[in-house]
Design a protein around this motif. Structure first.
Motif, mmCIF file in Angstrom:
data_model
loop_
_atom_site.group_PDB
_atom_site.id
_atom_site.type_symbol
_atom_site.label_atom_id
_atom_site.label_comp_id
_atom_site.label_asym_id
_atom_site.label_seq_id
_atom_site.Cartn_x
_atom_site.Cartn_y
_atom_site.Cartn_z
ATOM 1 N N GLU A 191 -5.552 -7.020 -9.105
ATOM 2 C CA GLU A 191 -4.638 -5.971 -9.588
ATOM 3 C C GLU A 191 -5.397 -4.670 -9.871
ATOM 4 N N ARG A 192 -6.594 -4.789 -10.436
ATOM 5 C CA ARG A 192 -7.426 -3.585 -10.653
ATOM 6 C C ARG A 192 -7.709 -2.898 -9.319
ATOM 7 N N ARG A 193 -7.966 -3.714 -8.303
ATOM 8 C CA ARG A 193 -8.264 -3.154 -6.981
ATOM 9 C C ARG A 193 -7.013 -2.488 -6.387
ATOM 10 N N ARG A 194 -5.850 -3.065 -6.666
ATOM 11 C CA ARG A 194 -4.590 -2.428 -6.227
ATOM 12 C C ARG A 194 -4.466 -1.035 -6.859
ATOM 13 N N VAL A 195 -4.720 -0.963 -8.169
ATOM 14 C CA VAL A 195 -4.599 0.322 -8.879
ATOM 15 C C VAL A 195 -5.576 1.330 -8.270
ATOM 16 N N ALA A 196 -6.822 0.895 -8.056
ATOM 17 C CA ALA A 196 -7.855 1.797 -7.530
ATOM 18 C C ALA A 196 -7.466 2.299 -6.138
ATOM 19 N N HIS A 197 -6.975 1.407 -5.302
ATOM 20 C CA HIS A 197 -6.615 1.818 -3.937
ATOM 21 C C HIS A 197 -5.457 2.809 -3.958
ATOM 22 N N ARG A 198 -4.543 2.603 -4.871
ATOM 23 C CA ARG A 198 -3.398 3.521 -4.989
ATOM 24 C C ARG A 198 -3.878 4.906 -5.462
ATOM 25 N N ASP A 222 -6.409 14.102 -1.541
ATOM 26 C CA ASP A 222 -6.385 15.520 -1.154
ATOM 27 C C ASP A 222 -6.630 16.473 -2.323
ATOM 28 N N THR A 223 -7.044 15.945 -3.446
ATOM 29 C CA THR A 223 -7.358 16.803 -4.597
ATOM 30 C C THR A 223 -8.848 17.169 -4.555
ATOM 31 N N PRO A 224 -9.268 18.161 -5.345
ATOM 32 C CA PRO A 224 -10.704 18.516 -5.356
ATOM 33 C C PRO A 224 -11.595 17.494 -6.085
ATOM 34 N N LEU A 225 -11.011 16.394 -6.575
ATOM 35 C CA LEU A 225 -11.822 15.413 -7.309
ATOM 36 C C LEU A 225 -12.756 14.637 -6.389
ATOM 37 N N GLN A 226 -13.941 14.308 -6.900
ATOM 38 C CA GLN A 226 -14.806 13.338 -6.196
ATOM 39 C C GLN A 226 -14.347 11.956 -6.662
ATOM 40 N N LEU A 227 -13.882 11.147 -5.725
ATOM 41 C CA LEU A 227 -13.327 9.832 -6.092
ATOM 42 C C LEU A 227 -14.382 8.746 -5.959
ATOM 43 N N PRO A 228 -14.237 7.657 -6.744
ATOM 44 C CA PRO A 228 -15.182 6.543 -6.557
ATOM 45 C C PRO A 228 -14.906 5.880 -5.217
ATOM 46 N N ARG A 229 -15.944 5.645 -4.452
ATOM 47 C CA ARG A 229 -15.786 5.005 -3.147
ATOM 48 C C ARG A 229 -16.624 3.751 -3.133
ATOM 49 N N ALA A 256 -15.214 -4.471 -8.973
ATOM 50 C CA ALA A 256 -14.253 -5.080 -9.908
ATOM 51 C C ALA A 256 -13.487 -3.999 -10.666
ATOM 52 N N TYR A 257 -13.782 -2.730 -10.367
ATOM 53 C CA TYR A 257 -13.077 -1.589 -10.975
ATOM 54 C C TYR A 257 -12.842 -1.768 -12.468
ATOM 55 N N HIS A 258 -13.927 -2.039 -13.187
ATOM 56 C CA HIS A 258 -13.805 -2.030 -14.650
ATOM 57 C C HIS A 258 -13.309 -0.641 -15.076
ATOM 58 N N LEU A 259 -13.856 0.389 -14.431
ATOM 59 C CA LEU A 259 -13.429 1.758 -14.709
ATOM 60 C C LEU A 259 -13.129 2.462 -13.387
ATOM 61 N N TYR A 260 -12.231 3.436 -13.448
ATOM 62 C CA TYR A 260 -11.981 4.288 -12.282
ATOM 63 C C TYR A 260 -12.432 5.684 -12.685
ATOM 64 N N VAL A 261 -13.628 6.051 -12.215
ATOM 65 C CA VAL A 261 -14.268 7.275 -12.696
ATOM 66 C C VAL A 261 -14.249 8.340 -11.602
ATOM 67 N N PRO A 270 -6.957 6.021 -16.572
ATOM 68 C CA PRO A 270 -6.458 4.701 -16.992
ATOM 69 C C PRO A 270 -6.555 3.697 -15.849
ATOM 70 N N ILE A 271 -7.101 2.527 -16.118
ATOM 71 C CA ILE A 271 -7.058 1.433 -15.125
ATOM 72 C C ILE A 271 -7.023 0.111 -15.872
ATOM 73 N N TYR A 272 -6.031 -0.691 -15.560
ATOM 74 C CA TYR A 272 -5.928 -2.070 -16.047
ATOM 75 C C TYR A 272 -4.931 -2.791 -15.157
ATOM 76 N N PRO A 273 -5.004 -4.140 -15.120
ATOM 77 C CA PRO A 273 -4.199 -4.878 -14.145
ATOM 78 C C PRO A 273 -2.709 -4.611 -14.268
ATOM 79 N N GLU A 274 -2.247 -4.297 -15.457
ATOM 80 C CA GLU A 274 -0.803 -4.167 -15.699
ATOM 81 C C GLU A 274 -0.283 -2.770 -15.398
ATOM 82 N N LEU A 275 -1.138 -1.830 -15.022
ATOM 83 C CA LEU A 275 -0.694 -0.452 -14.773
ATOM 84 C C LEU A 275 0.317 -0.444 -13.606
ATOM 85 N N THR A 276 1.488 0.102 -13.832
ATOM 86 C CA THR A 276 2.543 0.053 -12.801
ATOM 87 C C THR A 276 2.385 1.227 -11.830
ATOM 88 N N ASP A 277 3.067 1.097 -10.712
ATOM 89 C CA ASP A 277 3.003 2.171 -9.731
ATOM 90 C C ASP A 277 3.580 3.468 -10.297
#
Ligand SMILES: Cc1ncc(COP(=O)(O)O)c(C=O)c1O
Length: 370
Positions: free
Chosen positions: A254-261, A268-275, A283-288, A346-353
């Motif tokens: 579920e964490r990986r689902r959140v990260a992929h979303r 397309d934003t100016p942010l540098q995303l975690p890859r 395991a996407y403990h954090l999405y930084v 925010p990242i946790y397994p329960e985070l909804t779309d």
């Protein structure tokens, strides 16, 4: 009024498990197995199996597990341990507790993990171990680091506090090094109902000594073989972790689902995303995410009800507690840049779309004004 989104929502995880957790705690109270006890023993077996390791020794914290890991490897006063300046401070505490010196090496800009290319030049005759961190749940590049360990005959300690169930080339991390240390602090991917940690190893002698060291240096009550510690896991924590462990893989997915979303919606934003590196399953403990205007973005998110956090705002070589090491700004430029730019969404397994979309919408609004 839009719903605010907390940075972390532990209630959402506990709610569906509440009855089982209550029953596990009640069992501990009925048994009076407060310190270690049968649930801790069972959890040790189950967690070792989950990691594909032969031994797991449960502790009262991840910090204690890392401290004992270095003791098992014979690291002591005057020795050096190569590690990262960009982590939670406890990685370095373990080194300081045994009287050794943390020798920092800069990080890789993409993963923010210890850069393998910089390790060899930091090795001296005093180096006794290498201790990188699977930061934010993303595995560090194990193969080149293991090759350096082999070449210089140095043990590897994995700080796996943030990376339960993460994989390196398809294999769960925490079993590549001589010893690894996990944390079960409540906000971790597998969290207790209080403090907790564990050491994982395939070395039976290490596991035996670790059990003694966590219990006052004793295997027979009131007989003490060496100076030890009170580092035992509480029975209640073993019971709660036993309820949660069967859900860890699903939570990781579920964490990986959140990260992929987030990747998809923020690309397309100016942010540098975690890859993820090609070798990694984080395991996407954090999405930084990273951006030079991090502080302003943080203010904007908070003003719009989106929780966020900094991991970490000041690298360890510039912390007051390590002033005696004599470092100055500029010594580890990539760690310092990461500290200036990082922002944990925010990242946790329960985070909804819908919640993910709301976070993204608030982020995008920040950039639309610029
Ligand atoms: C990278 C890292 N190492 C070590 C620790 C120490 O774990 P604990 O808080 O369980 O002592 C933590 C967590 O807090 C951590 O994030």
């Amino acid at each position: 009024m839009n719903e605010s989104i907390p940075y972390l929502d532990l209630r959402a995880q506990i709610k569906p498990l509440r009855k089982e957790i209550d029953a596990a705690i009640a069992r501990t109270l009925d048994n009076c197995s407060f310190c270690l006890g049968p649930d801790v023993v069972q959890f040790e077996k189950d967690f070792a199996k989950f990691c594909g390791a032969q031994h797991c020794v449960a502790f009262n914290s991840g910090t204690s597990a890392l401290h004992i890991a270095l003791m098992l490897l014979g690291v002591g006063a005057g020795d050096e341990v190569i590690t990262t300046p960009f982590t939670f401070v406890a990685t370095s505490w373990a080194i300081s507790y045994v009287g050794a010196k943390p020798v920092y090496v800069d990080v890789d800009d993409a993963t923010m993990n210890l850069d393998p290319k910089l390790i060899e030049r930091a090795i001296t005759p005093k180096t006794k171990a290498i201790m990188p961190v699977h930061l934010y749940g993303h595995p560090f590049d194990l193969d080149p680091i293991l090759a350096i360990c082999k070449k210089h005959n140095l043990p590897l300690v994995e700080d796996t506090a943030q990376a339960h169930a993460a994989k390196y080339k398809g294999k769960i991390v925490g079993t590549f090094g001589a010893v690894s240390g996990f944390s079960f602090y409540p906000g971790k991917n597998l969290g207790a109902a209080g403090e907790g940690g564990a050491l994982v190893t395939n070395n039976a002698e290490f596991a035996k000594r670790a059990r003694s060291l966590r219990e006052h240096g004793s295997t027979v009550r009131y007989y003490h073989d060496e100076v030890g510690f009170n580092y035992r896991m509480e029975g209640i924590q073993g019971a709660v972790l036993g309820v949660k462990l069967p859900h860890l893989q699903k939570w990781t997915d579920e964490r990986r689902r959140v990260a992929h979303r987030y990747h998809e919606l923020l690309k397309d934003t100016p942010l540098q995303l975690p890859r993820e590196a090609a070798y990694a399953e984080s395991a996407y403990h954090l999405y930084v995410v990273r951006h030079p205007q991090r502080d302003k973005l943080k203010e904007h998110l908070e003003a719009n009800g989106v929780g966020c956090a900094l991991h970490y705002p000041l690298p360890l070589h510039l912390q007051k507690c390590y002033a005696s090491l004599g470092h100055k700004p500029g010594d580890f430029p990539l760690a310092e840049k990461a500290a200036r730019e990082c922002l944990s969404l925010p990242i946790y397994p329960e985070l909804t779309d819908a919640q993910i979309q709301r976070v993204v919408e608030v982020v995008k609004r920040f950039f639309s004004h610029r």
